[in-house]
Design a protein around this motif. Structure first.
Motif, PDB file in Angstrom:
ATOM      1  N   CYS A   9      14.181  21.374  66.505  1.00 21.41           N
ATOM      2  CA  CYS A   9      13.180  20.412  66.968  1.00 21.41           C
ATOM      3  C   CYS A   9      12.847  19.356  65.940  1.00 21.41           C
ATOM      4  O   CYS A   9      12.205  18.367  66.271  1.00 21.41           O
ATOM      5  CB  CYS A   9      11.921  21.122  67.463  1.00 21.41           C
ATOM      6  N   GLY A  10      13.257  19.564  64.687  1.00 18.97           N
ATOM      7  CA  GLY A  10      13.160  18.507  63.717  1.00 18.97           C
ATOM      8  C   GLY A  10      12.109  18.545  62.633  1.00 18.97           C
ATOM      9  O   GLY A  10      12.291  17.885  61.624  1.00 18.97           O
ATOM     10  N   ARG A  42       8.562  21.117  71.909  1.00 20.70           N
ATOM     11  CA  ARG A  42       9.534  21.286  70.825  1.00 20.70           C
ATOM     12  C   ARG A  42      10.317  22.590  71.003  1.00 20.70           C
ATOM     13  O   ARG A  42      11.534  22.628  70.815  1.00 20.70           O
ATOM     14  CB  ARG A  42       8.834  21.260  69.468  1.00 20.70           C
ATOM     15  N   GLY A  80      19.211  15.396  68.264  1.00 16.14           N
ATOM     16  CA  GLY A  80      17.890  15.303  67.656  1.00 16.14           C
ATOM     17  C   GLY A  80      16.791  15.006  68.651  1.00 16.14           C
ATOM     18  O   GLY A  80      17.036  14.628  69.795  1.00 16.14           O
ATOM     19  N   GLU A  82      12.807  13.188  68.884  1.00 12.16           N
ATOM     20  CA  GLU A  82      11.748  12.358  68.312  1.00 12.16           C
ATOM     21  C   GLU A  82      10.546  12.422  69.237  1.00 12.16           C
ATOM     22  O   GLU A  82      10.638  12.050  70.416  1.00 12.16           O
ATOM     23  CB  GLU A  82      12.215  10.909  68.171  1.00 12.16           C
ATOM     24  N   LYS A  84       7.281  10.837  70.269  1.00 13.10           N
ATOM     25  CA  LYS A  84       6.655   9.526  70.124  1.00 13.10           C
ATOM     26  C   LYS A  84       5.141   9.603  70.225  1.00 13.10           C
ATOM     27  O   LYS A  84       4.435   8.851  69.555  1.00 13.10           O
ATOM     28  CB  LYS A  84       7.204   8.569  71.176  1.00 13.10           C
ATOM     29  N   PHE A  98       8.657  11.843  74.447  1.00 13.74           N
ATOM     30  CA  PHE A  98       9.702  12.161  73.472  1.00 13.74           C
ATOM     31  C   PHE A  98      11.012  11.494  73.839  1.00 13.74           C
ATOM     32  O   PHE A  98      11.206  11.040  74.971  1.00 13.74           O
ATOM     33  CB  PHE A  98       9.915  13.681  73.394  1.00 13.74           C
ATOM     34  N   ARG A 101      18.201  13.175  72.028  1.00 17.19           N
ATOM     35  CA  ARG A 101      19.529  12.562  72.003  1.00 17.19           C
ATOM     36  C   ARG A 101      20.603  13.649  72.026  1.00 17.19           C
ATOM     37  O   ARG A 101      20.445  14.695  71.396  1.00 17.19           O
ATOM     38  CB  ARG A 101      19.667  11.690  70.764  1.00 17.19           C
ATOM     39  N   ARG A 110      20.673   9.581  75.927  1.00 15.94           N
ATOM     40  CA  ARG A 110      19.296   9.489  75.453  1.00 15.94           C
ATOM     41  C   ARG A 110      18.376   9.831  76.622  1.00 15.94           C
ATOM     42  O   ARG A 110      18.459   9.211  77.672  1.00 15.94           O
ATOM     43  CB  ARG A 110      19.056   8.057  74.983  1.00 15.94           C
ATOM     44  N   HIS A 112      14.521   9.873  77.514  1.00 16.27           N
ATOM     45  CA  HIS A 112      13.190   9.421  77.110  1.00 16.27           C
ATOM     46  C   HIS A 112      12.249   9.781  78.253  1.00 16.27           C
ATOM     47  O   HIS A 112      12.404   9.288  79.366  1.00 16.27           O
ATOM     48  CB  HIS A 112      13.217   7.915  76.858  1.00 16.27           C
TER      49      HIS A 112
END
Length: 133
Positions: A9-10, A42, A80, A82, A84, A98, A101, A110, A112
């Motif tokens: 989840c980063g 996540r 990955g 992200e 937001k 979020f 990708r 992608r 979104h």
């Protein structure tokens, strides 16, 4: 001692101390334990990366949950996540925007989305989401 695996989840945490703890609690029958909609989102991303379909189904609200989730396409690679924006509308409703990708057959993808979450009996669930361009 082997190096800890980074969490898909980063955040700068290893898997065992991040989403892995949520996945393990569920696997051991302790239910869903994400503290916030963002933590659940996540953990769901990490579950997609790791193909944990039981966790994905359990964390999907019963009102919108599909009967099954298809296995990932061969060769799919998650690249990955992200986050937001994450917000609580009240104690039991939240949203997370979020971008996830991935790559499949040499093509980048992608996703979104702004996802909606609800808390019932102390557990957060993914309800649905609005795709963004």
């Amino acid at each position: 001692m082997p190096a800890a695996l980074p969490c898909p989840c980063g955040p700068p945490a290893d898997y065992d101390h991040c989403c892995g703890a949520l996945h393990q609690a569920f696997a051991e029958g302790r239910g869903l334990s994400a503290a916030t909609p963002e933590a659940l989102m996540r953990s769901r991303y990490a579950a997609f990366v790791m193909d944990l379909r039981d966790y994905l189904l359990a964390s999907w609200h019963a009102s919108t949950r599909p009967a099954a989730i298809e296995p990932p396409e061969p060769g799919l690679k998650w690249l990955g996540l992200e986050v937001k924006r994450a917000a609580l509308q009240d104690a039991d409703h939240g949203t997370v925007e979020f971008v996830a990708r991935s790559k499949l057959a040499g093509r980048a993808w992608r996703l979104h989305e702004t996802s909606r979450f609800v808390r019932e009996d102390g557990a957060w669930f993914y309800v649905d989401g609005d795709l963004k361009n």
